[in-house]
Design a protein around this motif. Structure first.
Motif, PDB file in Angstrom:
ATOM      1  N   ASP A 217       0.830  -1.208   0.000  1.00  0.00           N
ATOM      2  CA  ASP A 217       0.000   0.000   0.000  1.00  0.00           C
ATOM      3  C   ASP A 217       0.869   1.264   0.000  1.00  0.00           C
ATOM      4  OD1 ASP A 217      -2.244  -1.600   0.121  1.00  0.00           O
ATOM      5  OD2 ASP A 217      -2.752  -1.107   2.202  1.00  0.00           O
ATOM      6  N   ILE A 218       1.912   1.249   0.820  1.00  0.00           N
ATOM      7  CA  ILE A 218       2.819   2.400   0.892  1.00  0.00           C
ATOM      8  C   ILE A 218       3.548   2.592  -0.434  1.00  0.00           C
ATOM      9  CG2 ILE A 218       4.926   3.281   1.993  1.00  0.00           C
ATOM     10  CD1 ILE A 218       3.960   1.885   4.589  1.00  0.00           C
ATOM     11  N   ASN A 219       4.019   1.473  -1.002  1.00  0.00           N
ATOM     12  CA  ASN A 219       4.746   1.552  -2.269  1.00  0.00           C
ATOM     13  C   ASN A 219       3.876   2.143  -3.374  1.00  0.00           C
ATOM     14  OD1 ASN A 219       6.945   0.377  -1.050  1.00  0.00           O
ATOM     15  ND2 ASN A 219       6.621  -1.650  -1.927  1.00  0.00           N
ATOM     16  N   ASP A 220       2.598   1.799  -3.380  1.00  0.00           N
ATOM     17  CA  ASP A 220       1.695   2.313  -4.404  1.00  0.00           C
ATOM     18  C   ASP A 220       1.618   3.838  -4.358  1.00  0.00           C
ATOM     19  OD1 ASP A 220      -0.532   1.646  -6.433  1.00  0.00           O
ATOM     20  OD2 ASP A 220      -1.551   2.993  -5.035  1.00  0.00           O
ATOM     21  N   ARG A 221       1.771   4.387  -3.162  1.00  0.00           N
ATOM     22  CA  ARG A 221       1.711   5.838  -2.990  1.00  0.00           C
ATOM     23  C   ARG A 221       3.052   6.529  -3.261  1.00  0.00           C
ATOM     24  NH1 ARG A 221      -2.186   8.410   0.330  1.00  0.00           N
ATOM     25  NH2 ARG A 221      -4.195   7.372   0.036  1.00  0.00           N
ATOM     26  N   THR A 222       4.152   5.820  -3.020  1.00  0.00           N
ATOM     27  CA  THR A 222       5.451   6.492  -2.964  1.00  0.00           C
ATOM     28  C   THR A 222       6.404   6.125  -4.092  1.00  0.00           C
ATOM     29  OG1 THR A 222       6.340   4.749  -1.510  1.00  0.00           O
ATOM     30  CG2 THR A 222       5.310   6.656  -0.445  1.00  0.00           C
ATOM     31  N   LYS A 223       6.109   5.092  -4.884  1.00  0.00           N
ATOM     32  CA  LYS A 223       7.039   4.651  -5.920  1.00  0.00           C
ATOM     33  C   LYS A 223       6.432   4.837  -7.308  1.00  0.00           C
ATOM     34  CE  LYS A 223       9.704   1.471  -3.062  1.00  0.00           C
ATOM     35  NZ  LYS A 223      10.311   0.121  -2.965  1.00  0.00           N
ATOM     36  N   SER A 224       7.303   4.891  -8.305  1.00  0.00           N
ATOM     37  CA  SER A 224       6.869   5.095  -9.686  1.00  0.00           C
ATOM     38  C   SER A 224       6.401   3.785 -10.307  1.00  0.00           C
ATOM     39  CB  SER A 224       8.024   5.649 -10.513  1.00  0.00           C
ATOM     40  OG  SER A 224       9.059   4.677 -10.628  1.00  0.00           O
ATOM     41  N   THR A 225       5.698   3.910 -11.420  1.00  0.00           N
ATOM     42  CA  THR A 225       5.276   2.723 -12.168  1.00  0.00           C
ATOM     43  C   THR A 225       6.481   1.887 -12.579  1.00  0.00           C
ATOM     44  OG1 THR A 225       3.266   3.787 -12.996  1.00  0.00           O
ATOM     45  CG2 THR A 225       4.143   1.959 -14.297  1.00  0.00           C
ATOM     46  N   THR A 231       1.131  -0.397 -12.422  1.00  0.00           N
ATOM     47  CA  THR A 231       0.661   0.977 -12.430  1.00  0.00           C
ATOM     48  C   THR A 231       0.646   1.575 -11.030  1.00  0.00           C
ATOM     49  OG1 THR A 231      -0.746   0.410 -14.305  1.00  0.00           O
ATOM     50  CG2 THR A 231      -1.192   2.502 -13.190  1.00  0.00           C
ATOM     51  N   ALA A 232       1.331   2.703 -10.854  1.00  0.00           N
ATOM     52  CA  ALA A 232       1.365   3.370  -9.553  1.00  0.00           C
ATOM     53  C   ALA A 232       0.070   4.141  -9.320  1.00  0.00           C
ATOM     54  CB  ALA A 232       2.556   4.323  -9.495  1.00  0.00           C
ATOM     55  N   ASN A 233      -0.223   4.386  -8.046  1.00  0.00           N
ATOM     56  CA  ASN A 233      -1.406   5.159  -7.623  1.00  0.00           C
ATOM     57  C   ASN A 233      -2.717   4.543  -8.095  1.00  0.00           C
ATOM     58  OD1 ASN A 233      -0.010   7.334  -6.240  1.00  0.00           O
ATOM     59  ND2 ASN A 233       0.654   8.008  -8.276  1.00  0.00           N
ATOM     60  N   LYS A 234      -2.693   3.239  -8.346  1.00  0.00           N
ATOM     61  CA  LYS A 234      -3.916   2.553  -8.799  1.00  0.00           C
ATOM     62  C   LYS A 234      -4.946   2.484  -7.679  1.00  0.00           C
ATOM     63  CE  LYS A 234      -5.338   0.393 -12.584  1.00  0.00           C
ATOM     64  NZ  LYS A 234      -6.237  -0.632 -12.288  1.00  0.00           N
ATOM     65  N   ASP A 235      -4.468   2.358  -6.439  1.00  0.00           N
ATOM     66  CA  ASP A 235      -5.385   2.263  -5.302  1.00  0.00           C
ATOM     67  C   ASP A 235      -6.216   3.528  -5.161  1.00  0.00           C
ATOM     68  OD1 ASP A 235      -4.402  -0.239  -4.703  1.00  0.00           O
ATOM     69  OD2 ASP A 235      -2.944   0.498  -3.248  1.00  0.00           O
ATOM     70  N   ILE A 236      -5.572   4.677  -5.347  1.00  0.00           N
ATOM     71  CA  ILE A 236      -6.295   5.951  -5.252  1.00  0.00           C
ATOM     72  C   ILE A 236      -7.303   6.068  -6.389  1.00  0.00           C
ATOM     73  CG2 ILE A 236      -6.054   8.454  -5.365  1.00  0.00           C
ATOM     74  CD1 ILE A 236      -3.294   8.154  -4.114  1.00  0.00           C
ATOM     75  N   ALA A 237      -6.877   5.715  -7.592  1.00  0.00           N
ATOM     76  CA  ALA A 237      -7.752   5.839  -8.761  1.00  0.00           C
ATOM     77  C   ALA A 237      -9.007   4.991  -8.613  1.00  0.00           C
ATOM     78  CB  ALA A 237      -6.993   5.441 -10.020  1.00  0.00           C
ATOM     79  N   GLU A 238      -8.880   3.832  -7.952  1.00  0.00           N
ATOM     80  CA  GLU A 238     -10.017   2.931  -7.820  1.00  0.00           C
ATOM     81  C   GLU A 238     -10.711   3.055  -6.465  1.00  0.00           C
ATOM     82  OE1 GLU A 238      -8.660  -0.970  -8.792  1.00  0.00           O
ATOM     83  OE2 GLU A 238      -8.420  -0.493 -10.925  1.00  0.00           O
ATOM     84  N   ALA A 239     -10.301   4.069  -5.691  1.00  0.00           N
ATOM     85  CA  ALA A 239     -10.913   4.325  -4.373  1.00  0.00           C
ATOM     86  C   ALA A 239     -10.880   3.094  -3.486  1.00  0.00           C
ATOM     87  CB  ALA A 239     -12.341   4.836  -4.552  1.00  0.00           C
ATOM     88  N   LYS A 240      -9.729   2.407  -3.486  1.00  0.00           N
ATOM     89  CA  LYS A 240      -9.574   1.222  -2.651  1.00  0.00           C
ATOM     90  C   LYS A 240      -9.230   1.608  -1.218  1.00  0.00           C
ATOM     91  CE  LYS A 240      -8.326  -2.265  -6.099  1.00  0.00           C
ATOM     92  NZ  LYS A 240      -9.450  -3.163  -5.787  1.00  0.00           N
ATOM     93  N   PRO A 244      -2.496   3.680   3.936  1.00  0.00           N
ATOM     94  CA  PRO A 244      -2.257   5.117   3.829  1.00  0.00           C
ATOM     95  C   PRO A 244      -3.549   5.931   3.730  1.00  0.00           C
ATOM     96  CG  PRO A 244      -0.749   3.936   2.416  1.00  0.00           C
ATOM     97  CD  PRO A 244      -1.757   2.934   2.902  1.00  0.00           C
ATOM     98  N   ALA A 245      -4.558   5.385   3.042  1.00  0.00           N
ATOM     99  CA  ALA A 245      -5.821   6.101   2.925  1.00  0.00           C
ATOM    100  C   ALA A 245      -6.501   6.231   4.279  1.00  0.00           C
ATOM    101  CB  ALA A 245      -6.742   5.391   1.937  1.00  0.00           C
ATOM    102  N   LEU A 246      -6.380   5.196   5.095  1.00  0.00           N
ATOM    103  CA  LEU A 246      -7.055   5.188   6.391  1.00  0.00           C
ATOM    104  C   LEU A 246      -6.256   5.895   7.476  1.00  0.00           C
ATOM    105  CD1 LEU A 246      -9.579   4.118   7.847  1.00  0.00           C
ATOM    106  CD2 LEU A 246      -8.300   2.036   8.374  1.00  0.00           C
ATOM    107  N   LEU A 247      -4.929   5.695   7.461  1.00  0.00           N
ATOM    108  CA  LEU A 247      -4.085   6.186   8.553  1.00  0.00           C
ATOM    109  C   LEU A 247      -3.117   7.284   8.141  1.00  0.00           C
ATOM    110  CD1 LEU A 247      -3.116   2.711  10.110  1.00  0.00           C
ATOM    111  CD2 LEU A 247      -5.009   4.207  10.792  1.00  0.00           C
ATOM    112  N   GLY A 248      -3.016   7.584   6.844  1.00  0.00           N
ATOM    113  CA  GLY A 248      -1.976   8.472   6.363  1.00  0.00           C
ATOM    114  C   GLY A 248      -0.672   7.706   6.222  1.00  0.00           C
TER     115      GLY A 248
END
Length: 286
Positions: A217-225, A231-240, A244-248
């Motif tokens: 989860d952290i890697n999805d937010r902090t690392k490049s594709t 694909t990076a930031n996929k979790d945010i795009a799909e509102a998963k 990080p979304a819950l706790l920062g």
């Protein structure tokens, strides 16, 4: 990350997989299964099983089919997870996903083939009938409705809904943690460890599995594709729902450190030192 003796298991696992794939006579299916199986990856699940077996004096050679079975099951789940009806990913391990390479129908069938191959390989493990039955039960439970499949459903159902921390832990324990824990649990069975050691090994594996997902989860937010191979930031795009979304990010890193500590504490309770297993904890940034 891992001990040299643990890394040395990888070519043996891959040779076992290669020999099995060569028995598949439908060539397009074999090609699609091989494409995903040999696309790279950390091979954590087979290595966790074999490191557990080796740590308690079991035969690594006898357990290679079980280790290869875990990799088949994991790869099947990735192929299906990437499908348009699921996460709809274009990249996996830096290469086009199976359905992008072969089309959806063959990708689905390659996943199906890998799942059945997993049980075929596991059945070839050199162990007692009672231990084999136990491993088959653990294996089936990990992949089924109370394991990976159930976790995937919770993941899909949770999109665009706010989960509590307890609900998120449960989702991850099924979707990601179940197969990682089963790798260690099967290793404990195959090495005939004591009941107390088996319980501590399971606690290690459960904490490791949750830590692995938090790190992802952290890697999805902090690392490049490019760095991720997907694909990076996929979790945010799909509102998963993610840590990080819950706790920062800071809260997620704290949760990661706690799980790594719990995993390490469980290892210290074992009846013998297990440096091969302890080395897996160096995977994390915590």
């Amino acid at each position: 990350m891992l001990k040299p003796q643990t890394q040395a298991y990888v070519p043996k696992v891959m040779a076992t997989l290669d020999a099995h794939l060569n028995t598949i006579t439908t060539k397009p299916l074999q090609e699609a299964m091989r494409y995903s199986l040999f696309a790279g990856g950390k091979r954590l699940r087979p290595l966790l099983l074999l490191a557990t077996v080796a740590s308690f004096g079991g035969s690594v050679e006898d357990c290679l089919p079980a280790a290869a079975a875990l990799e088949c099951l994991h790869t099947y789940s990735l192929i299906h997870d990437d499908l348009p009806a699921m996460d709809n990913d274009d990249l996996r391990r830096g290469k086009p996903t199976s359905h992008k390479q072969f089309g959806e129908a063959l990708a689905i069938l390659a996943g199906d083939g890998l799942q059945s191959s997993a049980f075929d390989l596991l059945s070839q493990t050199q162990t007692t009938p009672a231990q084999l039955v136990t491993c088959l039960q653990l294996f089936a439970q990990a992949v089924g409705a109370n394991g990976m499949v159930g976790g995937q459903v919770l993941d899909i159902e949770g999109e665009h809904h706010h989960l509590t921390l307890a609900q998120l832990k449960h989702l991850h324990a099924l979707k990601t943690g179940a197969l990682l824990a089963t790798a260690v649990d099967m290793g404990a069975v195959l090495a005939s460890v004591s009941e107390a050691d088996a319980a501590n090994l399971h606690q290690f594996a459960a904490s490791f599995g949750l830590a692995f997902q938090i790190q992802d989860d952290i890697n999805d937010r902090t690392k490049s594709t490019q760095a991720l191979g997907k694909t990076a930031n996929k979790d945010i795009a799909e509102a998963k729902n993610t840590y990080p979304a819950l706790l920062g990010l800071a809260g997620a890193r704290k949760a990661l450190a706690e799980q790594v500590q719990q995993a390490n504490d469980a290892l210290t309770q074992l009846s013998r030192p297990v440096p091969e297993l302890a080395a897996f904890l160096t995977y994390f940034d915590a």
